[in-house]
Design a protein around this motif. Structure first.
Motif, PDB file in Angstrom:
ATOM      1  N   MET A 238     -30.461 -16.413  -6.688  1.00 27.11           N
ATOM      2  CA  MET A 238     -30.853 -17.454  -5.743  1.00 27.11           C
ATOM      3  C   MET A 238     -31.021 -18.804  -6.427  1.00 27.11           C
ATOM      4  O   MET A 238     -30.703 -19.846  -5.850  1.00 27.11           O
ATOM      5  N   VAL A 239     -31.499 -18.815  -7.663  1.00 23.13           N
ATOM      6  CA  VAL A 239     -31.596 -20.075  -8.400  1.00 23.13           C
ATOM      7  C   VAL A 239     -30.210 -20.647  -8.656  1.00 23.13           C
ATOM      8  O   VAL A 239     -29.978 -21.863  -8.530  1.00 23.13           O
TER       9      VAL A 239
ATOM     10  N   PHE B 205     -28.985 -22.114  -5.466  1.00 25.26           N
ATOM     11  CA  PHE B 205     -29.703 -23.348  -5.171  1.00 25.26           C
ATOM     12  C   PHE B 205     -29.118 -24.511  -5.973  1.00 25.26           C
ATOM     13  O   PHE B 205     -28.939 -25.622  -5.438  1.00 25.26           O
TER      14      PHE B 205
ATOM     15  N   LEU C 159     -25.993 -25.626  -4.325  1.00 27.07           N
ATOM     16  CA  LEU C 159     -26.245 -26.488  -3.171  1.00 27.07           C
ATOM     17  C   LEU C 159     -26.576 -27.915  -3.600  1.00 27.07           C
ATOM     18  O   LEU C 159     -26.154 -28.879  -2.947  1.00 27.07           O
TER      19      LEU C 159
ATOM     20  N   ALA D 200     -31.042 -25.823   1.400  1.00 25.57           N
ATOM     21  CA  ALA D 200     -31.617 -25.874   0.049  1.00 25.57           C
ATOM     22  C   ALA D 200     -33.132 -25.672   0.104  1.00 25.57           C
ATOM     23  O   ALA D 200     -33.705 -24.970  -0.746  1.00 25.57           O
TER      24      ALA D 200
ATOM     25  N   PHE E 291     -33.698 -21.939   0.629  1.00 22.25           N
ATOM     26  CA  PHE E 291     -33.516 -21.199  -0.622  1.00 22.25           C
ATOM     27  C   PHE E 291     -34.733 -21.359  -1.530  1.00 22.25           C
ATOM     28  O   PHE E 291     -35.227 -20.387  -2.106  1.00 22.25           O
ATOM     29  N   TRP E 292     -35.198 -22.595  -1.658  1.00 17.56           N
ATOM     30  CA  TRP E 292     -36.307 -22.861  -2.570  1.00 17.56           C
ATOM     31  C   TRP E 292     -37.574 -22.148  -2.134  1.00 17.56           C
ATOM     32  O   TRP E 292     -38.294 -21.568  -2.955  1.00 17.56           O
TER      33      TRP E 292
ATOM     34  N   GLU F 216     -29.464 -19.666   7.479  1.00 16.77           N
ATOM     35  CA  GLU F 216     -28.167 -20.221   7.104  1.00 16.77           C
ATOM     36  C   GLU F 216     -27.227 -20.263   8.308  1.00 16.77           C
ATOM     37  O   GLU F 216     -26.510 -21.257   8.514  1.00 16.77           O
TER      38      GLU F 216
END
Length: 415
Positions: free
Chosen positions: A24-25, A28, A31, A49, A52-53, A83
């Motif tokens: 996921m990082v 991110f 993005l 974004a 995600f964060w 999303e």
């Protein structure tokens, strides 16, 4: 950006939380590098974004001995539905993502909530969302048949889905109940991203029905600002820390709603600043409240006071989040509220005094929250766990982007 949605499905089959966080990082960062366009596409990137964060922060808020693969699946399901909602150009797919995103939050509150009333609160939230969003589906069908909407009552009925999700004063009663019963990570995603679906929906449909919406929006603008003033007074009556933070979220989103409906350029840009800033700030406040609840086993202001004597470093983070909640620079919310207040005042100069009063009281309850929680005589805690590195990192990862993004406002200026 369909690759993000497709790859997100594979996160469900990964049972190691470390692998999920690493993937996921990376996405991110992908993005962030894609933020080169403008227009509505930039809004989609910014909100995805943010999603995600905050999902990453939710994973970090879980104790590893409490980690379950089912809970991870709920987080990823929320991310996938957000999303779909943000990226879809079709109004029908937007409606499906808008509605289905409530289901994982419902299951999180019901399955991992703190108290016995969590079923009632989750059904309350689901009933509000489903009931008021049915006219939205009718509106989408009417737009597909090129039918014109010229009746004010019909327009208000169709926009009820977004007004409930923001939420506007009067249809906000589901949010405090959901926050009180939700676990910490449930409150983080609920205040951080789910409330932004209403603002994004108004932006999306204002690009289609902007003239008609501007014609009938004056009553909602005045009503929403007066509701923000009333709820800012309600915050002073709360003894529950979580309830106070929940009502403060409604106050800020009421200002966003008023600014969006003015259709001013400065308000459209500033609404994005405030939505992203509020998402990070409110998520950080709920996480900090959760850390205090795990140690004191109470959300009462009277029991929680005196933390400055127990954990001074924790009090520093409380101060930074409370100052960000009152939009103190260099917080991103400062740029958002300043632009929104200027836009609403230019829409009607008679709103100037009301704006000043709302800004004053919204600042005062943040000072009230910090003073009561941190100062005073502390209770006798004989077994008190100090903050660890993961908890400090999670709070820092909320606060750092909240204050760094004000240096790069251009990447979120979409209009």
């Amino acid at each position: 950006m369909l690759e993000l949605i497709f790859v997100s499905f594979f996160f469900v089959v990964i049972f190691k939380v470390t692998l999920i966080l690493n993937f996921m990082v990376l996405f991110f960062l992908y993005l962030i590098f894609m933020m080169f366009d403008d227009g509505i596409y930039l809004i989609k990137l910014a909100l995805v974004a943010l999603s995600f964060w905050l999902i990453i922060m939710m994973f970090m808020s879980i104790n590893f001995y409490d980690y379950k693969s089912l809970l991870s699946s709920m987080f990823i399901m929320v991310l996938i539905l957000l999303e779909i909602c943000f990226y879809s150009d079709s109004l029908l797919f937007f409606y499906l993502g808008f509605e289905m995103s409530v289901i994982p939050v419902f299951l999180i509150i019901f399955g991992w909530g703190y108290h016995s009333n969590r079923l009632e609160a989750s059904i309350y939230m689901l009933s509000y969302t489903v009931l008021f969003s049915l006219p939205l589906l009718v509106m989408i069908m009417m737009l597909n048949k090129n039918m014109l909407l010229t009746n004010m009552i019909v327009m208000y009925m169709f926009f009820c889905a977004f007004l409930v999700k923001v939420p506007m004063f009067g249809v906000h009663l589901w949010l405090p109940r959901a926050h009180v019963e939700a676990p910490v990570f449930g409150s983080m995603i609920l205040a951080g991203v789910m409330l932004k679906l209403g603002g994004y929906g108004i932006i999306k449909l204002s690009l289609i029905l902007g003239d008609v919406l501007l014609k009938f929006s004056s009553y909602i603008i005045i009503y929403s600002m007066m509701g923000s003033f009333y709820l800012s007074l309600i915050c002073f009556l709360q003894s529950d820390v979580k309830m106070l933070i929940a009502y403060s979220s409604i106050v800020h989103m009421g200002v966003v709603l008023s600014g969006l409906l003015t259709m001013r350029e400065i308000c459209l840009n500033s609404s994005m600043f405030l939505m992203v800033g509020h998402g990070l700030c409110s998520s950080g406040l709920f996480y900090s409240m959760g850390l205090g609840y795990n140690r004191l086993h109470s959300r009462s202001l009277l029991v929680s006071k005196g933390l400055l004597n127990l954990i001074p470093l924790f009090s520093l983070y409380w101060f930074m989040f409370c100052s960000s909640n009152l939009s103190f620079p260099p917080c991103l919310s400062f740029a958002g509220e300043l632009g929104l207040f200027i836009g609403v005042a230019s829409w009607n100069y008679n709103m100037f005094m009301l704006i000043i009063v709302v800004n004053l009281f919204s600042s005062m309850y943040s000072i009230f929250l910090y003073s009561f929680v941190q100062h005073g005589e502390s209770i006798q805690s004989y077994s008190f766990k100090m903050l660890n590195i993961k908890e400090l990192m999670t709070m820092s990862l909320h606060w750092i982007p909240l204050n760094i993004l004000i240096l790069t406002l251009k990447i979120m200026c979409w209009y």
